[in-house]
Every structure is written in structure tokens, then in C-alpha cells.
Design a protein around this motif. Structure first.
Motif, PDB file in Angstrom:
ATOM      1  N   MET A   1      21.914   1.791  24.606  1.00 22.49           N
ATOM      2  CA  MET A   1      20.787   1.391  23.789  1.00 22.49           C
ATOM      3  C   MET A   1      20.232   2.640  23.114  1.00 22.49           C
ATOM      4  SD  MET A   1      17.140  -0.440  24.779  1.00 22.49           S
ATOM      5  CE  MET A   1      17.774  -0.990  26.295  1.00 22.49           C
ATOM      6  N   LYS A   2      19.957   2.533  21.817  1.00 22.39           N
ATOM      7  CA  LYS A   2      19.430   3.646  21.022  1.00 22.39           C
ATOM      8  C   LYS A   2      18.232   3.175  20.197  1.00 22.39           C
ATOM      9  CE  LYS A   2      23.018   6.306  21.925  1.00 22.39           C
ATOM     10  NZ  LYS A   2      22.926   7.310  22.898  1.00 22.39           N
ATOM     11  N   ILE A   3      17.339   4.099  19.869  1.00 18.39           N
ATOM     12  CA  ILE A   3      16.220   3.790  18.990  1.00 18.39           C
ATOM     13  C   ILE A   3      16.761   3.647  17.574  1.00 18.39           C
ATOM     14  CG2 ILE A   3      14.041   4.612  18.025  1.00 18.39           C
ATOM     15  CD1 ILE A   3      13.613   6.132  20.668  1.00 18.39           C
ATOM     16  N   ALA A   4      16.496   2.522  16.948  1.00 17.57           N
ATOM     17  CA  ALA A   4      17.019   2.253  15.612  1.00 17.57           C
ATOM     18  C   ALA A   4      15.967   2.400  14.522  1.00 17.57           C
ATOM     19  CB  ALA A   4      17.604   0.845  15.556  1.00 17.57           C
ATOM     20  N   ASP A   5      14.694   2.180  14.849  1.00 19.08           N
ATOM     21  CA  ASP A   5      13.656   2.212  13.817  1.00 19.08           C
ATOM     22  C   ASP A   5      12.310   2.560  14.448  1.00 19.08           C
ATOM     23  OD1 ASP A   5      12.496   1.951  11.300  1.00 19.08           O
ATOM     24  OD2 ASP A   5      12.182  -0.202  11.506  1.00 19.08           O
ATOM     25  N   ALA A   6      11.483   3.256  13.684  1.00 19.93           N
ATOM     26  CA  ALA A   6      10.119   3.578  14.108  1.00 19.93           C
ATOM     27  C   ALA A   6       9.192   3.317  12.934  1.00 19.93           C
ATOM     28  CB  ALA A   6      10.022   5.028  14.548  1.00 19.93           C
ATOM     29  N   ARG A   7       8.139   2.548  13.170  1.00 18.06           N
ATOM     30  CA  ARG A   7       7.170   2.231  12.123  1.00 18.06           C
ATOM     31  C   ARG A   7       5.766   2.502  12.638  1.00 18.06           C
ATOM     32  NH1 ARG A   7       9.302  -3.395   9.469  1.00 18.06           N
ATOM     33  NH2 ARG A   7      11.376  -2.641   8.977  1.00 18.06           N
ATOM     34  N   THR A   8       4.898   2.870  11.721  1.00 20.78           N
ATOM     35  CA  THR A   8       3.504   3.114  12.090  1.00 20.78           C
ATOM     36  C   THR A   8       2.610   2.129  11.342  1.00 20.78           C
ATOM     37  OG1 THR A   8       3.291   4.781  10.353  1.00 20.78           O
ATOM     38  CG2 THR A   8       3.832   5.568  12.559  1.00 20.78           C
ATOM     39  N   PHE A   9       1.487   1.813  11.960  1.00 20.43           N
ATOM     40  CA  PHE A   9       0.509   0.897  11.376  1.00 20.43           C
ATOM     41  C   PHE A   9      -0.877   1.495  11.575  1.00 20.43           C
ATOM     42  CE2 PHE A   9       4.082  -1.516  12.970  1.00 20.43           C
ATOM     43  CZ  PHE A   9       4.423  -2.304  11.879  1.00 20.43           C
ATOM     44  N   VAL A  10      -1.611   1.672  10.489  1.00 22.44           N
ATOM     45  CA  VAL A  10      -2.998   2.143  10.560  1.00 22.44           C
ATOM     46  C   VAL A  10      -3.893   0.914  10.416  1.00 22.44           C
ATOM     47  CG1 VAL A  10      -4.757   3.584   9.479  1.00 22.44           C
ATOM     48  CG2 VAL A  10      -2.379   4.374   9.573  1.00 22.44           C
ATOM     49  N   VAL A  11      -4.722   0.681  11.428  1.00 25.72           N
ATOM     50  CA  VAL A  11      -5.569  -0.510  11.473  1.00 25.72           C
ATOM     51  C   VAL A  11      -7.023  -0.072  11.549  1.00 25.72           C
ATOM     52  CG1 VAL A  11      -6.093  -2.614  12.744  1.00 25.72           C
ATOM     53  CG2 VAL A  11      -3.744  -1.752  12.690  1.00 25.72           C
ATOM     54  N   ALA A  12      -7.830  -0.547  10.608  1.00 26.40           N
ATOM     55  CA  ALA A  12      -9.258  -0.226  10.608  1.00 26.40           C
ATOM     56  C   ALA A  12      -9.956  -1.015  11.709  1.00 26.40           C
ATOM     57  CB  ALA A  12      -9.876  -0.546   9.252  1.00 26.40           C
ATOM     58  N   ASN A  13     -10.938  -0.403  12.300  1.00 24.84           N
ATOM     59  CA  ASN A  13     -11.714  -1.009  13.378  1.00 24.84           C
ATOM     60  C   ASN A  13     -13.065  -1.443  12.803  1.00 24.84           C
ATOM     61  OD1 ASN A  13     -12.677  -1.766  15.841  1.00 24.84           O
ATOM     62  ND2 ASN A  13     -12.804   0.278  16.697  1.00 24.84           N
ATOM     63  N   PRO A  14     -13.380  -2.737  12.818  1.00 25.87           N
ATOM     64  CA  PRO A  14     -14.655  -3.184  12.236  1.00 25.87           C
ATOM     65  C   PRO A  14     -15.852  -2.653  13.031  1.00 25.87           C
ATOM     66  CG  PRO A  14     -13.588  -4.999  13.366  1.00 25.87           C
ATOM     67  CD  PRO A  14     -12.625  -3.844  13.397  1.00 25.87           C
ATOM     68  N   PRO A  15     -17.010  -2.544  12.381  1.00 26.96           N
ATOM     69  CA  PRO A  15     -18.209  -2.076  13.076  1.00 26.96           C
ATOM     70  C   PRO A  15     -18.486  -2.920  14.309  1.00 26.96           C
ATOM     71  CG  PRO A  15     -18.611  -2.232  10.729  1.00 26.96           C
ATOM     72  CD  PRO A  15     -17.269  -2.837  10.983  1.00 26.96           C
ATOM     73  N   PRO A  16     -18.958  -2.366  15.366  1.00 26.46           N
ATOM     74  CA  PRO A  16     -19.516  -1.038  15.552  1.00 26.46           C
ATOM     75  C   PRO A  16     -18.483   0.053  15.831  1.00 26.46           C
ATOM     76  CG  PRO A  16     -19.840  -2.271  17.553  1.00 26.46           C
ATOM     77  CD  PRO A  16     -19.153  -3.191  16.574  1.00 26.46           C
ATOM     78  N   SER A  17     -17.218  -0.170  15.590  1.00 19.59           N
ATOM     79  CA  SER A  17     -16.165   0.855  15.671  1.00 19.59           C
ATOM     80  C   SER A  17     -16.010   1.489  17.050  1.00 19.59           C
ATOM     81  CB  SER A  17     -16.401   1.940  14.622  1.00 19.59           C
ATOM     82  OG  SER A  17     -16.380   1.390  13.329  1.00 19.59           O
ATOM     83  N   TYR A  18     -16.117   0.691  18.101  1.00 14.00           N
ATOM     84  CA  TYR A  18     -15.868   1.221  19.443  1.00 14.00           C
ATOM     85  C   TYR A  18     -14.422   1.677  19.535  1.00 14.00           C
ATOM     86  CZ  TYR A  18     -20.278  -0.884  20.840  1.00 14.00           C
ATOM     87  OH  TYR A  18     -21.602  -1.223  20.938  1.00 14.00           O
ATOM     88  N   GLY A  19     -14.211   2.901  19.976  1.00 13.99           N
ATOM     89  CA  GLY A  19     -12.865   3.436  20.103  1.00 13.99           C
ATOM     90  C   GLY A  19     -12.426   4.217  18.881  1.00 13.99           C
ATOM     91  N   GLY A  20     -13.272   4.343  17.877  1.00 12.86           N
ATOM     92  CA  GLY A  20     -12.930   5.090  16.673  1.00 12.86           C
ATOM     93  C   GLY A  20     -12.901   4.193  15.453  1.00 12.86           C
ATOM     94  N   ARG A  21     -12.792   4.818  14.282  1.00 11.06           N
ATOM     95  CA  ARG A  21     -12.793   4.049  13.036  1.00 11.06           C
ATOM     96  C   ARG A  21     -11.446   3.409  12.764  1.00 11.06           C
ATOM     97  NH1 ARG A  21     -14.719   7.205   8.178  1.00 11.06           N
ATOM     98  NH2 ARG A  21     -14.581   5.125   7.316  1.00 11.06           N
ATOM     99  N   TYR A  22     -10.380   4.044  13.226  1.00 12.82           N
ATOM    100  CA  TYR A  22      -9.030   3.546  12.974  1.00 12.82           C
ATOM    101  C   TYR A  22      -8.200   3.602  14.238  1.00 12.82           C
ATOM    102  CZ  TYR A  22     -10.125   4.182   8.042  1.00 12.82           C
ATOM    103  OH  TYR A  22     -10.689   4.108   6.812  1.00 12.82           O
ATOM    104  N   PHE A  23      -7.201   2.738  14.305  1.00  9.14           N
ATOM    105  CA  PHE A  23      -6.178   2.808  15.345  1.00  9.14           C
ATOM    106  C   PHE A  23      -4.846   3.062  14.656  1.00  9.14           C
ATOM    107  CE2 PHE A  23      -9.339  -0.058  17.285  1.00  9.14           C
ATOM    108  CZ  PHE A  23      -9.584   0.646  18.456  1.00  9.14           C
ATOM    109  N   VAL A  24      -4.012   3.894  15.269  1.00  4.46           N
ATOM    110  CA  VAL A  24      -2.671   4.144  14.749  1.00  4.46           C
ATOM    111  C   VAL A  24      -1.686   3.614  15.790  1.00  4.46           C
ATOM    112  CG1 VAL A  24      -1.012   5.861  13.954  1.00  4.46           C
ATOM    113  CG2 VAL A  24      -3.448   6.198  13.520  1.00  4.46           C
ATOM    114  N   PHE A  25      -0.946   2.573  15.428  1.00  6.74           N
ATOM    115  CA  PHE A  25       0.031   1.973  16.323  1.00  6.74           C
ATOM    116  C   PHE A  25       1.435   2.389  15.908  1.00  6.74           C
ATOM    117  CE2 PHE A  25      -3.567  -1.001  16.500  1.00  6.74           C
ATOM    118  CZ  PHE A  25      -3.798  -0.975  17.864  1.00  6.74           C
ATOM    119  N   VAL A  26       2.304   2.535  16.885  1.00  7.04           N
ATOM    120  CA  VAL A  26       3.698   2.905  16.651  1.00  7.04           C
ATOM    121  C   VAL A  26       4.575   1.801  17.224  1.00  7.04           C
ATOM    122  CG1 VAL A  26       5.487   4.620  17.074  1.00  7.04           C
ATOM    123  CG2 VAL A  26       3.107   5.335  16.908  1.00  7.04           C
ATOM    124  N   LYS A  27       5.507   1.334  16.434  1.00 12.60           N
ATOM    125  CA  LYS A  27       6.437   0.288  16.873  1.00 12.60           C
ATOM    126  C   LYS A  27       7.847   0.870  16.855  1.00 12.60           C
ATOM    127  CE  LYS A  27       8.059  -4.338  15.657  1.00 12.60           C
ATOM    128  NZ  LYS A  27       7.900  -5.440  14.704  1.00 12.60           N
TER     129      LYS A  27
END
Length: 75
Positions: A1-27
Motif C-alpha cells: 500500500m502506498k500514498i497516492a494523493d494528498a489534498r488540503t482543505f481550508v475551512v473557515a470557523n464561524p463566530p465565535p471561532s473557538y479553536g481559531g479562525r480557520y481549520f486546515v484539514f489534510v486528506k
């Protein structure tokens, strides 16, 4: 098994923004079709800059590597 693809997703966090203004997810997707999702946390750079850095780092040593070598990929 090998890694075939990596993608990132930047997701805005609605107010009150607990945890930061944005989340960066990696798939990660393997050549067997298995998918995994994680979160990247870097407070010193903008979220889109972090996403581009992750994509750059994943392209070179990550694509084609075994996902079981977590420690070697992290270093």
C-alpha cells in the motif's frame, strides 16, 4: 500500500471561532482506495500558506511512500 494523493482543505470557523479562525484539514488517499483525514495546526502562518506547504512536502517524500512509516514521513 502506498500514498497516492494528498489534498488540503481550508475551512473557515464561524463566530465565535473557538479553536481559531480557520481549520486546515489534510486528506491522504492510498492506492488501495483507503482514505484518512487529519488536521494541521500552525498558528504562525496564514491557513492558505500552511495548505501550500503541506502540499509541497507531501508531493516530494510522501507520494509513493508507505503510510505505515509515520515517523519517517514526519521527520
Amino acid at each position: 500500500m502506498k500514498i497516492a494523493d494528498a489534498r488540503t482543505f481550508v475551512v473557515a470557523n464561524p463566530p465565535p471561532s473557538y479553536g481559531g479562525r480557520y481549520f486546515v484539514f489534510v486528506k491522504l488517499v492510498t492506492d488501495d482506495g483507503i482514505e484518512g483525514i487529519g488536521e494541521a495546526y500552525v498558528a504562525t502562518f496564514g491557513p492558505h500558506t500552511v495548505a501550500r506547504m503541506i502540499e509541497d512536502v507531501c508531493d516530494r517524500p510522501g507520494i509513493g511512500a508507505s503510510p505505515f512509516l509515520r515517523e519517517a514521513l514526519w521527520r
